[in-house]
Design a protein around this motif. Structure first.
Motif: not given
Length: 152
Positions: A43-59
């Motif tokens: 995303g760009e501008g106000v939409a940047c990161g709007f759908n970021n993952p919130k609940d996750f793990s890195i394996l």
């Protein structure tokens, strides 16, 4: 997701059922020493990161069978900066995001990621990498949507 492009034009979109897990797995081609994963928001501008993952793990895994969790996130990420996850150096061939799909307004949850970068940086790469996020400023009673970008 691994093309080196950090903008919206090459973002990956994950769709899944609410409460289900989705997996993104990167094969590094050989076992490498790694200690950092950066997840660039779409995303760009106000939409940047709007759908970021919130609940996750890195394996991580050396063989694709046995997995070790090296980082976890359960909070909304700051959209102004690229989320950086540092951990003790490990030997791995595979890096996996295990994402718990968020609730949304449609039939499926949605997560967007522009780029996934994996490093063994020795602390040399800065952590505060700015995104294109723009905070929305508005006047009470004014048209908040006036001249703002639209994302479909």
């Amino acid at each position: 997701l691994t093309d080196g492009v950090t903008g919206t034009e090459a973002a990956a979109r994950l769709l899944g059922e609410y409460g289900k897990l989705q997996y993104l797995t990167v094969d590094l081609g050989a076992v490498k020493s790694i200690n950092r994963v950066d997840i660039y928001p779409a995303g760009e501008g106000v939409a940047c990161g709007f759908n970021n993952p919130k609940d996750f793990s890195i394996l991580v895994s050396a063989d694709g069978v046995h997995w070790i969790e090296v980082a976890k996130n359960t909070e909304e990420m700051d959209r102004q900066y690229v989320p950086v996850f540092r951990f003790d150096s490990v030997e791995a061939r595979y890096v996996r995001l295990r994402i718990h799909m968020p609730e949304g307004t449609g039939l499926d949850g949605c997560v967007d990621i522009a780029e996934l970068m994996v490093y063994n940086d020795g602390g040399k790469i800065r952590d505060k990498i700015k995104t294109s996020y723009e905070k929305v400023d508005y006047e009470e009673g004014g048209n908040i949507a006036l001249k703002k970008p639209v994302v479909d």
